[in-house]
Design an enzyme around this catalytic site. Structure first.
Site, PDB file in Angstrom:
ATOM      1  N   GLY A  26      28.657  23.345  49.488  1.00 30.41           N
ATOM      2  CA  GLY A  26      29.539  22.321  48.961  1.00 30.41           C
ATOM      3  C   GLY A  26      29.771  22.505  47.485  1.00 30.41           C
ATOM      4  N   GLY A  27      30.275  21.458  46.836  1.00 35.54           N
ATOM      5  CA  GLY A  27      30.656  21.557  45.443  1.00 35.54           C
ATOM      6  C   GLY A  27      29.496  21.781  44.498  1.00 35.54           C
ATOM      7  N   ASP A 142      22.645   7.314  49.729  1.00 29.07           N
ATOM      8  CA  ASP A 142      23.615   8.042  50.548  1.00 29.07           C
ATOM      9  C   ASP A 142      23.121   8.233  51.978  1.00 29.07           C
ATOM     10  OD1 ASP A 142      26.146   9.238  50.780  1.00 29.07           O
ATOM     11  OD2 ASP A 142      25.295  11.240  50.580  1.00 29.07           O
TER      12      ASP A 142
END
Length: 546
Positions: A26-27, A142
């Protein structure tokens, strides 16, 4: 390795670890399936992307997760084996888990049977007890099906503490983006940028429980902001009668207590929730549904909607509906930073939201304040009064290059529109100027919009500026005093920040307002993990946070 694959996919060895394959990327980083050379032990390596290793904000987040994982030892939390910097790479060595995520489980099987959902919820809650009762407490922030692993033996592991927060931490780590998490599983307090507490995780637990039992998220839709507004305003739909007949008597009540909008209305703590889950008997079904709670979608009893007609106040839902229907105006905002996180990888996003009033009584006067420079008369708008919907004023805006709009042009046009509504309007605040090359403003995003707030006798008047139009309306924001004369322009403020070492990156934005402590006007330029504050009178960079 596959020819043409990214460099991160061609890695064969990191230190003493042999890379087998890429698990996810991912980023922020990449996760590898690997084996330890000497022991042959199977592990998962979480590695910060090499292009981020020199960025202090990215390193700070990675170190934050390293510290948190090193301090959490629990059978329902993925175990951190070690952390190191290997050949310039920041690496976390985690236990390798064989199984599938709760997301994959739900997609494969649909809703879980109540007994199984309770068992999974008990495992998650037990992990939360360990995190929340640690000193200082750790809030995951999260929780979602992608971050919950169901192992082959049926046990459950909570993963990815990448955006977790130690409540005693220095707030600078998340100063620029207080609201972090994934939209579908974000609590109202996260969406509104309010402080997180352990009860933030309890709301997410309620969302996960609801989805395990129904097979679908509590709130969903094509619009990110539409989902956020439901978390903040909409009552959760009750379970169907058929489902409720199969639930333990207390489970229905517990789920909706976890989903309370106000944190103080949720259960006291994770340990309380765990006790209730452990005391449930899957055979004891819930009582018949109250006639007032239909099995169809519920509409929240918004007091604000009635009040809007009587007293001029709008709640958030009504505001967004009004903006959406007449002209499809973009969502109005006070900065909400959202990290959309994949399984073990975080990707930042930024959203914006605020509320307004419907009508205002104005008392025109013939004189303007001496503090605000005179503005030339606004050009006659091509829009008719009816085309403005319920807004007080609107007019078209067609800058030569929407990706590089001159701030002075935006300020002039916004002031013109504001003074058509109220001749005494004085600039009091500016929010969400997306920084573009050359210290200009980028209005090309799908929902890119900047807000110029003006002090008027009736309260706060906001002029929303985007690439196609300007719209003026009153808001419900508390009345703010006018700004002093603006001698440090947006361009000079950005240049001062850059000269002071501030790195301008994509999605950075600037606000102008009065500092709460010094009471001086200041520019605040923010991005994920850092912020620069520039005196709006002297252009002095007086604070830089990371």
């Amino acid at each position: 390795m596959v020819q043409g694959a990214p460099d991160s996919h061609r890695v064969e060895r990191i230190g003493d670890f042999q890379i087998l394959r890429v698990i996810g990327e991912g980023g922020m980083g990449i996760v590898y399936d690997a084996t330890e050379r000497l022991s042959g032990r199977r592990v998962a390596l979480k590695v910060l992307h090499s292009n981020l290793t020199r960025r202090e904000d990215a390193r700070a987040r990675f170190f934050n997760e390293m510290r948190i994982m090193a301090g959490l030892e629990h059978p329902n939390i993925v175990r951190s084996l070690s952390s190191a910097e290997i050949d310039g790479k920041l690496v976390m060595v985690l236990e390798y888990l064989e199984g599938r995520t709760l997301r994959a489980e739900l997609e494969a099987t649909g809703p879980l049977e109540p007994a199984r959902a309770i068992a999974v919820a008990k495992a998650i809650t037990s992990a939360l007890v360990a995190a929340h009762e640690r000193m200082p407490p750790v809030v995951h922030r999260d929780l979602k099906p992608e971050n919950l692993m169901i192992l082959r033996d049926g046990s459950v592991k909570v993963m990815d503490f990448g955006v977790a927060k130690v409540l005693a931490d220095e707030p600078g780590l998340t100063q620029a983006s207080q609201a972090v998490g994934t939209v579908l599983y974000m609590s109202p307090e996260q969406a509104e940028g309010r402080p997180v507490t352990p009860k933030t995780d309890l709301y997410a637990l309620g969302l996960v429980l609801y989805e395990m039992l129904t097979g679908k998220p509590l709130f969903d839709g094509p619009s990110i902001v539409g989902i956020l507004r439901q978390h903040c305003e909409a009552a959760p739909p009750p379970f169907t009668d058929d489902l409720r007949r199969r639930l333990p008597a207390d489970l229905d009540a517990l789920v909706f207590q976890l989903l309370e909008k106000a944190p103080d209305r949720r259960p006291a703590d994770a340990r309380t929730v765990l006790r209730r889950l452990e005391g449930m008997n899957p055979g004891a079904v819930a009582p018949a549904l109250d006639p007032l709670r239909s099995s169809g979608p519920r509409i929240a009893p918004f007091v604000g909607r009635a009040a809007a007609k009587k007293g001029g106040k709008l709640d958030t839902i009504e505001l967004l509906n009004r903006l959406e229907k007449p002209r499809k105006w973009p969502w109005i905002a006070g900065a909400i930073g959202v990290l959309v996180v994949g399984a073990a990888i975080a990707v930042p996003w930024t959203l914006y939201l605020q509320s307004r009033e419907t009508t205002v009584k104005r008392k025109p006067t013939a004189t303007a304040s001496a503090e605000t420079p005179p503005v030339a008369p606004a050009p006659a708008p091509s829009a008719t009064a009816s085309s403005c919907g319920e807004a007080l004023a609107c007019e078209p805006f067609n800058p030569p290059d929407p990706a590089h709009v001159d701030f002075e042009l935006m300020l002039t046009r916004a002031t013109q529109v504001a003074r058509r509504v109220e001749p005494t309007a004085q600039l009091s605040d500016i929010s969400f100027l997306v920084v573009s090359e050359g210290a200009t403003v980028n209005l090309t995003g799908k929902r890119a919009v900047s807000f110029f707030h003006f002090d008027v006798p009736a309260g706060d008047l906001s002029v929303a500026v985007r690439a196609t139009d300007l719209v003026a309306d009153m808001t419900a924001i508390k009345k703010r005093p006018p700004l002093p004369p603006l001698t440090c322009s947006f361009k000079r403020a950005v240049e001062a920040a850059v000269a002071g070492g501030f790195e301008i990156r994509e999605m950075d934005f600037a606000n102008l307002g009065i500092a709460p402590v010094s009471k001086k006007s200041q520019w605040v330029i923010v991005t994920d993990g850092q912020s620069a504050q520039v005196n709006a009178t002297t252009c002095e960079l007086f604070r830089k946070k990371k």
